[in-house]
Design a protein around this motif. Structure first.
Motif, PDB file in Angstrom:
ATOM      1  N   THR A  47      -3.166   0.526  -5.596  1.00 14.09           N
ATOM      2  CA  THR A  47      -3.541   0.580  -4.187  1.00 14.09           C
ATOM      3  C   THR A  47      -2.310   0.771  -3.330  1.00 14.09           C
ATOM      4  O   THR A  47      -1.206   0.360  -3.691  1.00 14.09           O
ATOM      5  CB  THR A  47      -4.263  -0.710  -3.761  1.00 14.09           C
ATOM      6  OG1 THR A  47      -3.398  -1.835  -3.973  1.00 14.09           O
ATOM      7  CG2 THR A  47      -5.549  -0.905  -4.557  1.00 14.09           C
ATOM      8  N   ALA A  92      -1.118   1.258   1.108  1.00 14.61           N
ATOM      9  CA  ALA A  92      -1.497   1.198   2.521  1.00 14.61           C
ATOM     10  C   ALA A  92      -0.551   2.075   3.322  1.00 14.61           C
ATOM     11  O   ALA A  92       0.645   2.140   3.046  1.00 14.61           O
ATOM     12  CB  ALA A  92      -1.430  -0.247   3.028  1.00 14.61           C
ATOM     13  N   TYR A 119       0.670   2.754   7.222  1.00 13.30           N
ATOM     14  CA  TYR A 119       0.712   2.326   8.621  1.00 13.30           C
ATOM     15  C   TYR A 119       1.134   3.522   9.474  1.00 13.30           C
ATOM     16  O   TYR A 119       2.020   4.294   9.085  1.00 13.30           O
ATOM     17  CB  TYR A 119       1.712   1.190   8.805  1.00 13.30           C
ATOM     18  CG  TYR A 119       1.308  -0.102   8.137  1.00 13.30           C
ATOM     19  CD1 TYR A 119       0.712  -1.127   8.859  1.00 13.30           C
ATOM     20  CD2 TYR A 119       1.524  -0.304   6.779  1.00 13.30           C
ATOM     21  CE1 TYR A 119       0.341  -2.322   8.253  1.00 13.30           C
ATOM     22  CE2 TYR A 119       1.153  -1.489   6.153  1.00 13.30           C
ATOM     23  CZ  TYR A 119       0.565  -2.492   6.895  1.00 13.30           C
ATOM     24  OH  TYR A 119       0.199  -3.667   6.297  1.00 13.30           O
ATOM     25  N   LYS A 153      -3.979   0.991  10.130  1.00 19.89           N
ATOM     26  CA  LYS A 153      -3.579   0.854   8.724  1.00 19.89           C
ATOM     27  C   LYS A 153      -4.700   1.436   7.867  1.00 19.89           C
ATOM     28  O   LYS A 153      -5.864   1.106   8.040  1.00 19.89           O
ATOM     29  CB  LYS A 153      -3.350  -0.610   8.379  1.00 19.89           C
ATOM     30  CG  LYS A 153      -3.147  -0.896   6.896  1.00 19.89           C
ATOM     31  CD  LYS A 153      -2.818  -2.363   6.704  1.00 19.89           C
ATOM     32  CE  LYS A 153      -2.911  -2.771   5.243  1.00 19.89           C
ATOM     33  NZ  LYS A 153      -4.273  -3.118   4.850  1.00 19.89           N
ATOM     34  N   TYR A 154      -4.333   2.313   6.949  1.00 16.53           N
ATOM     35  CA  TYR A 154      -5.291   2.955   6.061  1.00 16.53           C
ATOM     36  C   TYR A 154      -5.018   2.502   4.632  1.00 16.53           C
ATOM     37  O   TYR A 154      -3.874   2.559   4.166  1.00 16.53           O
ATOM     38  CB  TYR A 154      -5.180   4.478   6.151  1.00 16.53           C
ATOM     39  CG  TYR A 154      -5.458   5.022   7.531  1.00 16.53           C
ATOM     40  CD1 TYR A 154      -6.729   5.459   7.888  1.00 16.53           C
ATOM     41  CD2 TYR A 154      -4.447   5.086   8.492  1.00 16.53           C
ATOM     42  CE1 TYR A 154      -6.987   5.955   9.159  1.00 16.53           C
ATOM     43  CE2 TYR A 154      -4.695   5.578   9.770  1.00 16.53           C
ATOM     44  CZ  TYR A 154      -5.966   6.012  10.088  1.00 16.53           C
ATOM     45  OH  TYR A 154      -6.214   6.500  11.348  1.00 16.53           O
ATOM     46  N   ASP A 155      -6.055   2.057   3.942  1.00 17.03           N
ATOM     47  CA  ASP A 155      -5.925   1.568   2.570  1.00 17.03           C
ATOM     48  C   ASP A 155      -6.578   2.542   1.603  1.00 17.03           C
ATOM     49  O   ASP A 155      -7.687   3.022   1.846  1.00 17.03           O
ATOM     50  CB  ASP A 155      -6.566   0.187   2.431  1.00 17.03           C
ATOM     51  CG  ASP A 155      -5.815  -0.868   3.206  1.00 17.03           C
ATOM     52  OD1 ASP A 155      -4.691  -1.194   2.805  1.00 17.03           O
ATOM     53  OD2 ASP A 155      -6.345  -1.363   4.216  1.00 17.03           O
ATOM     54  N   THR A 158       0.615  -1.642  -2.647  1.00 14.78           N
ATOM     55  CA  THR A 158       0.032  -2.978  -2.452  1.00 14.78           C
ATOM     56  C   THR A 158      -0.691  -3.491  -3.694  1.00 14.78           C
ATOM     57  O   THR A 158      -1.420  -4.479  -3.616  1.00 14.78           O
ATOM     58  CB  THR A 158      -0.951  -2.952  -1.269  1.00 14.78           C
ATOM     59  OG1 THR A 158      -1.968  -1.972  -1.510  1.00 14.78           O
ATOM     60  CG2 THR A 158      -0.236  -2.623   0.032  1.00 14.78           C
ATOM     61  N   GLU A 166      -7.769  -5.335  12.041  1.00 14.75           N
ATOM     62  CA  GLU A 166      -7.596  -5.004  10.630  1.00 14.75           C
ATOM     63  C   GLU A 166      -8.654  -5.669   9.771  1.00 14.75           C
ATOM     64  O   GLU A 166      -8.729  -5.464   8.566  1.00 14.75           O
ATOM     65  CB  GLU A 166      -6.210  -5.432  10.156  1.00 14.75           C
ATOM     66  CG  GLU A 166      -5.821  -4.836   8.816  1.00 14.75           C
ATOM     67  CD  GLU A 166      -4.457  -5.300   8.354  1.00 14.75           C
ATOM     68  OE1 GLU A 166      -4.102  -5.020   7.193  1.00 14.75           O
ATOM     69  OE2 GLU A 166      -3.757  -5.948   9.135  1.00 14.75           O
TER      70      GLU A 166
END
Length: 665
Positions: free
Chosen positions: A374, A376, A378, A384-386, A426, A494
């Motif tokens: 994973t 992320a 910013y 924030k995109y995961d 992450t 978030e």
């Protein structure tokens, strides 16, 4: 200030594709309750040297497309201003030769050839007689930029008078001496990608995709690079730096007997080797990923020797069939041991491109580990995109998958025209910066919000803490006569839960039936007051008795002592109250009986009742209803002189109608 370092770097995207999974975002403040000192986000050498991928190595056609060459040659103009004709000679099928001793003996100077697709008309471009230039002393320096080749073959002998340089060019294969490749792509054929002999340098290039549209019934083993020397030429001054190998041992669709042998096959067969190096390379695939051995000189019976040959700072993926390094006959003069490599333990983020036209940012991401990972991203908007990128399969897990189906160059899109992005790995709770791209001169810092979440912001800029949502554990209740207080959860932008110490809660009109309100007032560093409503339904009424005649049904209710405005009594010939005649009557709370007249004799009727409460919301009256009572049934009499009363009437069941009560005489 503590400094957070990036591991990868910047480069412009060649293509634009739209595909993304947006999971969450957040906007936070820089001060008030920060859990750590702000840490500068800086670019490092890794950010200036992007990892190779298909987007930053492959040539890209301009708006007018690539140009092509004729069968007999093409015209070029040297940097010295002299126009010359490069003449082709024919060879085997699809091959064209450039002979530097005869047909092109007068060709000299420095040339730049750009945006040519040689593969459109030539399968193999061969350079002959470079060594002749040692006699003529005529120098030839040719740079190809953004060109497409199938096979490029130069001579084996080293010479200081001839050099070919390639920048952002693609090949199925290339071999020879006096060659330099910078950020090139090599893939897509059933043959060794690179066979260098001497004076060969390849930097920041991508050796990948061991597939081909050509059919082959024979057995062919394919290497990413094979170094074996030649009878008259030592393998020398060969350098690979910053290159990436993605050569999993997949099955060839059109050549089932062929296979990937190694990413790097360093195995002297015809001569000695010296000054050979592989540094800063990413290696994934092969039977064994790397061989470093030597065969015997057939004349002396002794192995060919190496001098100043080494591997340094390698990173191995998981896709090799048998292991990283073949140790069966590793040559002792080659520096290759566990101190020279590590296993891939993170995603690779290569090309990052800001597409202002389509208002998005594209990232090329690869995963050489056998674990879903994973990351992320910013952005300058505060979002924030995961994302998740699937695991690279081991050889035993490939199961017939094609190269393009593996997680080597996945494209992810950030749907905004961001001014900067910072990407973090992450996986398993890690938070490691792997990519930083900034198209402004703004300085960024990494900090934490009051909940301990990581935050990226512009230095010196205070960003307001924001609330995204107020969530109640339950939104519908039934009147109890006591105050009802749902549990409140406040979330930031978030999706993180904000601690209760940062807000106060007040309940309004939360006892009687109607619409109640939860008032949430935020405390510093958050701002604002938020309202969330919930419903308190009135209690369900009780039917005391049903009295019927030939043409009427009287419904008597037990007096409801709770907080209601009245009753809704419904009568129908359909037990589901959907088909047939449905009669509805509103009864004020001070009354408890209603007679429905002009009904059909000897007919089954169904009755249900609910209560309602009229409440005022924003100066508008709204009704809140209870659930219905259980549905009861009765049947009108056959004769006008007969009447019957059902007290405590039975509940209707799904499969049958309750028998009517005995008629009173």
């Amino acid at each position: 200030m503590k400094k957070i370092q990036s591991k990868l770097c910047r480069h412009k995207f060649a293509v634009t594709m739209l595909f993304s999974f947006i999971i969450g975002f957040g906007v936070f403040s820089s001060d008030a309750g920060a859990a750590q000192e702000d840490a500068d986000i800086v670019q490092t050498e890794a950010d200036e040297r992007v990892i190779p991928d298909k987007y930053n190595t492959m040539p890209v056609a301009s708006e007018g497309g690539f140009t092509t060459v004729a069968d007999d040659g093409f015209s070029v103009t040297s940097q010295e201003g002299k126009q010359q004709w490069i003449k082709f000679q024919g060879g085997a099928k699809g091959e064209r030769k450039i002979n530097l001793q005869y047909a092109n003996k007068d060709l000299e100077g420095t040339f730049i050839i750009e945006n040519v697709d040689f593969s459109a008309t030539i399968d193999k471009l061969t350079i002959l007689s470079e060594a002749y230039r040692d006699e003529s002393k005529k120098k030839l320096d040719v740079t190809f930029k953004n060109c497409v080749f199938r096979t490029f073959s130069a001579g084996r002998d080293a010479t200081e008078y001839v050099k070919f340089t390639f920048e952002n060019c693609s090949f199925e294969s290339i071999n020879g001496s006096n060659l330099e490749l910078k950020r090139c792509y090599l893939g897509g054929g059933i043959e060794d990608r690179i066979v260098p002999f001497s004076n060969f340098t390849i930097i920041d290039s991508y050796i990948a995709n061991p597939t081909s549209s050509k059919e082959s019934t024979g057995e062919i083993h394919v290497d990413g690079v094979q170094i074996y020397g030649w009878k008259t030429v030592e393998a020398h001054d060969i350098k690979f730096d910053g290159c990436r190998f993605e050569m999993p041992a997949i099955t060839y669709e059109n050549a089932p007997k062929s296979y990937v042998n190694a990413c790097i096959m360093l195995q002297l067969e015809f001569n000695n080797g010296r000054n050979i190096s592989f540094e800063n390379c990413y290696i994934n695939g092969g039977g064994f990923a790397v061989y470093a051995s030597s065969k015997a000189d057939k004349t002396t019976g002794e192995d060919w020797t190496y001098e100043n040959t080494y591997f340094k700072n390698l990173k191995f993926g998981c896709a090799s069939r048998w292991g990283k390094v073949y140790t069966g006959k590793q040559h002792p003069d080659v520096q290759l041991n566990k101190d020279t490599w590590t296993d891939a333990d993170s995603i690779y983020v290569g090309t990052v491109s800001r597409d202002k036209k389509n208002k998005c940012v594209n990232l090329c991401v690869a995963n050489d580990t056998n674990e879903d990972r994973t990351f992320a991203v910013y952005t300058s908007s505060g979002k924030k995109y995961d994302f998740t990128i699937e695991a690279c399969p081991k050889w035993s897990q490939i199961n017939g998958r094609k190269f393009e189906e593996l997680p080597f160059d996945n494209l992810y899109t950030i749907p905004e025209d961001a001014e900067w992005i910072v990407c973090y790995e992450t996986t398993n709770g890690a938070f490691n910066q792997v990519r930083y791209e900034n198209w402004t001169d703004k300085e960024l810092v990494l900090t934490k919000d009051t909940a301990g979440n990581q935050v990226v912001k512009e230095k010196g800029k205070n960003v307001t803490y924001e609330v995204k949502d107020i969530v109640l554990n339950k939104n519908i209740y039934t009147y109890t006569g006591k105050e009802i207080k749902p549990q409140v959860t406040v979330k930031d932008t978030e999706g993180n839960i904000i601690g209760s110490e940062y807000y106060s809660v007040k309940y309004v009109k939360n006892k009687n039936s109607g619409i109640a309100t939860v008032n949430v007032k935020m405390k510093a560093p958050y701002n604002g007051t938020y309202n969330k409503t919930f419903t308190i339904k009135p209690v369900v009424p009780e039917i005391d008795k049903l009295t019927v005649t030939k043409n009427s049904v009287n419904v008597t209710l037990k007096k409801c002592k709770s907080d209601i405005s009245g009753y809704i009594i419904e009568l129908s010939t359909d037990r589901q109250f959907k088909n047939g005649s449905v009669v509805s009557h509103r009864l004020y709370k001070t009354f408890n009986s209603k007679t429905f007249r002009n009904l059909k004799p000897d007919t089954v009727y169904y009755v249900r009742v609910k209560t309602y409460k009229t409440t005022n919301v924003a100066l508008v009256n709204q009704n809140v209803y209870s659930d219905y009572t259980k549905t009861l049934s009765t049947k009108t009499a056959k004769s006008a002189t007969l009447a019957k009363t059902i007290k405590k009437a039975k509940t209707i069941k799904k499969t049958k109608v309750i028998k009517k009560a005995k008629t009173k005489k």
